[in-house]
Each structure stands twice: as structure tokens, then as C-alpha cells.
Scaffold this active site. Sequence first.
Site, PDB file in Angstrom:
ATOM      1  N   HIS A 156       0.833  -1.217   0.000  1.00  0.00           N
ATOM      2  CA  HIS A 156       0.000   0.000   0.000  1.00  0.00           C
ATOM      3  C   HIS A 156       0.866   1.265   0.000  1.00  0.00           C
ATOM      4  O   HIS A 156       0.454   2.305   0.515  1.00  0.00           O
ATOM      5  CB  HIS A 156      -0.939   0.030   1.201  1.00  0.00           C
ATOM      6  CG  HIS A 156      -1.680  -1.261   1.429  1.00  0.00           C
ATOM      7  ND1 HIS A 156      -2.882  -1.543   0.809  1.00  0.00           N
ATOM      8  CD2 HIS A 156      -1.371  -2.349   2.179  1.00  0.00           C
ATOM      9  CE1 HIS A 156      -3.280  -2.753   1.193  1.00  0.00           C
ATOM     10  NE2 HIS A 156      -2.380  -3.264   2.006  1.00  0.00           N
ATOM     11  N   SER A 277      15.162  21.820 -15.540  1.00  0.00           N
ATOM     12  CA  SER A 277      13.982  22.634 -15.805  1.00  0.00           C
ATOM     13  C   SER A 277      14.446  23.954 -16.396  1.00  0.00           C
ATOM     14  O   SER A 277      15.503  24.470 -16.045  1.00  0.00           O
ATOM     15  CB  SER A 277      13.230  22.869 -14.500  1.00  0.00           C
ATOM     16  OG  SER A 277      12.456  24.040 -14.593  1.00  0.00           O
ATOM     17  N   LYS A 283      16.098  21.805 -10.166  1.00  0.00           N
ATOM     18  CA  LYS A 283      15.449  20.572 -10.611  1.00  0.00           C
ATOM     19  C   LYS A 283      16.364  19.616 -11.353  1.00  0.00           C
ATOM     20  O   LYS A 283      17.166  20.022 -12.192  1.00  0.00           O
ATOM     21  CB  LYS A 283      14.291  20.932 -11.557  1.00  0.00           C
ATOM     22  CG  LYS A 283      13.053  21.411 -10.840  1.00  0.00           C
ATOM     23  CD  LYS A 283      12.290  20.223 -10.274  1.00  0.00           C
ATOM     24  CE  LYS A 283      10.862  20.582  -9.969  1.00  0.00           C
ATOM     25  NZ  LYS A 283       9.956  20.418 -11.043  1.00  0.00           N
ATOM     26  N   GLU A 290       9.783   8.787 -16.680  1.00  0.00           N
ATOM     27  CA  GLU A 290       8.418   9.264 -16.957  1.00  0.00           C
ATOM     28  C   GLU A 290       8.000   8.940 -18.390  1.00  0.00           C
ATOM     29  O   GLU A 290       6.860   8.545 -18.652  1.00  0.00           O
ATOM     30  CB  GLU A 290       8.327  10.777 -16.709  1.00  0.00           C
ATOM     31  CG  GLU A 290       8.412  11.120 -15.222  1.00  0.00           C
ATOM     32  CD  GLU A 290       8.556  12.613 -14.947  1.00  0.00           C
ATOM     33  OE1 GLU A 290       8.337  13.425 -15.872  1.00  0.00           O
ATOM     34  OE2 GLU A 290       8.894  12.961 -13.804  1.00  0.00           O
TER      35      GLU A 290
END
Length: 459
Positions: A156, A277, A283, A290
Site C-alpha cells: 500500500h 527545468s 530541478k 516518466e
Amino acid sequence: MAQLWGGRFTKETDQLVYNFNASISFDKRFYEQDIRGSIAHVTMLAKQGILTEDEKKQIIDGLNGIREDVENGTLEITDKYEDIHSFVEANLIDRIGDAGKKLHTGRSRNDQVALDMRLYTRDEIIELDVLLKEILEVLLKLMKENVETYMPGFTHLQKAQPITLAHHMGAYFEMFKRDRSRMKDIYKRMNYCPLGAGALAGTTYPLDREYTAELLDFAGPTLNSMDSVSDRDYLIELLSAMSTVMMHLSRFSEEVIIWNSNEYQFVDIDDAYSTGSSIMPQKKNPDIAELVRGKTGRVYGALTSLLTTMKGIPLAYNKDMQEDKELVFDAIDTTKGCLALFTGMLKTMKFNDARMEESAKHGFTNATDAADYLVNHGVPFRDAHGIVGQLVLYCIEHKKALDDMTMEEFKAISPVFEEDIYDAISMKTCVEMRNTIGAPGKAAMEKVIAIEEAYLVTE
Ligand code: ARG
């Protein structure tokens, strides 16, 4: 417009119709397979006395010449031709004249395209297998190096019990190992030669289909000519197997994304596999993971698409089936690309061992072991569960880990606890005690590693 038919037509095809119907823009991809299939076909025709040895030689030389010229760039495959079969045949006739017109004897584009696609797919399955084996090798190396690298195991997405990085990587090893076995399975089932099925009902020429199959390294000829020209099951199986590969990669990507987040910091993705970024200088984004996760949708889409295309098609060949190609090509390219990129990322990714162990320690992942300790000292499990629940509550209130409690604190909750509780709930004990096969304990893990190592040597 260059077509192989037209005898019975009195009008030119409308340009839009021609474009809509043509497949050269994508089936040019299997020019090599088309030529390979044709060479086998004429070799068989000559053996059967349907073509002379001289005609066979002229045709094979011509076909080899076309292959060389395409490969060295002097012959371009243009959309002047309807499909790759027309391109090869028209060029052959240009080169060698009348003998070239005999290439298509006893063959239809229906069995020809069925053959080309199978040859192409068969080659690609081998490449997919190589890529799967590569990721398995990287995983096995990580497993060997990390049998004592502790980390939290989750259910979970909540810290559950301590495991090792070797054990976590081992789970992916099993997934990609099954993917390889699915590829092998598909290969075996699809490895029959459809050539000789003709348009749908075979031919009247005395073809030797066993011989053609042998020349092309198939296990034998397909056994029903109608099925041969209209079977796309193997493509559906491959799309399904690739969807499963992508699902595995996507789950793994999701974990890498979570592990790479500021909150977790379990891993550091190599600069070569992350991006920055344009506005936020701090970043370092896990774009590759992704994108792999994102591209999974394309491969699932191809599977659904081909299943839908096939569902209403009466026997035998229908033009709908031309739709199989772009879908399958894109899905193969996507899966291969994702596998290669992900493997590169995994190989260069740094695991933050200290941080992972610290995380396991602070998530009460040893709570089950504390309860087991009580059980071993005669406390019924249900009571032990309640006592450890109290310990956890106490620790949350006092912001500490179970291992950091003093003996007095333990005793205050249950007098059964003794000094040996510290050893019983240490990370090392928690993992090492789990030694049934498949569990994270070092001894069990080492057995599995030996099995997987032997598997990679033989398969
Ligand atoms: N481009 C076609 C395909 O991919 C080749 C077979 C054409 N056969 C036909 N009867 N029109 O399916």
C-alpha cells in the site's frame, strides 16, 4: 503509380484512392525480408523444375543487386510503388527483363506479405530477447552486490517489512525473465512458413513447401492455406507480451520516480539520464522514467487496436489486415527503445544505501519481528500484536524508532521484553531470519542468485 495489377481495369486509380491504399511508406521496412523470401521461393521453384537453373540464377543475382543498392543508398525506395513487393518486382524486371516476370509464379501477395511480416517479427523477437537479457544481467549484478543493503519493503506504499535491495531487484528479475519466456513461446508457435498458401487456396504448381520452410529456417509449413494468409494471432501475442514488458518497465519507472523524489532520495539518477527545468534551477527530473511510463499507453493501444481490427474479418485475406504493420512496428520500436533506455538508466543509477536503511529503521518495519519475539516468549499472537501496537504508539509520540527505546521503556509496556529484544529487532536479524526460498535473507537470496546465474548462462 506503379502497381502489379491493372489488366482488368479501364480507368486509372484516383490519386487519393491510390495513396489511401498504398503501404510502401511503412512496408519498405521489410525490403530485406521480402528479398530473402523471394530468393527462397525461386530456389524452390527451380528445384521443382518450375523455373530453369538459369532463370533462378538471374533472379537471385538481380534480387541480391537490389538489396545491395538499397543498402548502399544508390536505390531509393520511393512511394512511386504501391508496396514493397511491387518495388522489388518492378526493379527486378528493370534489371533482368523477362526472367524477372517469373518471380511471382505460384505466389500471391497475400502469402508473400504473411511471410515478410513473420520474418520481420521473428528477427525482432530475437532483438527483444537480447535487450531483455541485458536488463536481466544488470539486475543480477545489482542483486549480487546488494544482499546486505537494507531498505523498506512496501505494501500500500506504506513501509511494511525490511528487505534488501537485492530482493527488490530480484522481483523485477523474475518479471523480465517471464517476459523472455513469453517471447520464446511466441517464437516457437509462429515459426511456420505461410509461403505457398497463395491467395487463399494454395496453387496448382507442384511447390515444395517443406523445402521453402527449411530454406527460411522455419519449423515447417503452415497447414491451412486460408489460415496462413489471414492469421495475425502471433502479432496479437507479441503485442500482448510487449504490453506486459511495458507494464513491468512502467511499474519500475514509477518506483524510480518515487525513489528519486526529494522526500525519498533513495536513488540518484545519473546526469546523462535526467534533465533540468528551464525555470527552476534546482530541478533534476526523471524524464526518462516518466517517458517510459508514458509510452506504455502506446503499446497497450496497439494491442487493443489490432484485436479490434481483426474481430470482424471473414476468411481469408482482407485488406483490413494491412493495418497490422504500423501498429506492430511502432510497438516494437517503442518497447525496444524503452528497454534500452531503462537499462542504461538502471546501470548508471546510484543507490543511497544509508538513506534506504535509515528509512527502513524509521518505518517500524521491524514491528512484526517484535511481535514474533513476544510469541517466542509465550505470549499469544493476538496479545503480542496489541502490545507492539502500544510500542508503536509510544514511539510515534516520542519520535523514536523501536530500536531506540530503552529497556525501561520496553518493560513499562511489557515485562516479557529482555535485553535480547535489541538483537531480535535489528535490521540484520529481521532480514536474515527470513530464509525460506524466495525471501530476502542472505542465504535464501544467494541460492536464488545462483539459480538465476545458471539460467543466464544457459538461456
Ligand atoms: N500491402 C498489403 C498488406 O499489407 C499486401 C497484401 C496485398 N494483397 C491484396 N490482396 N491486396 O496486407
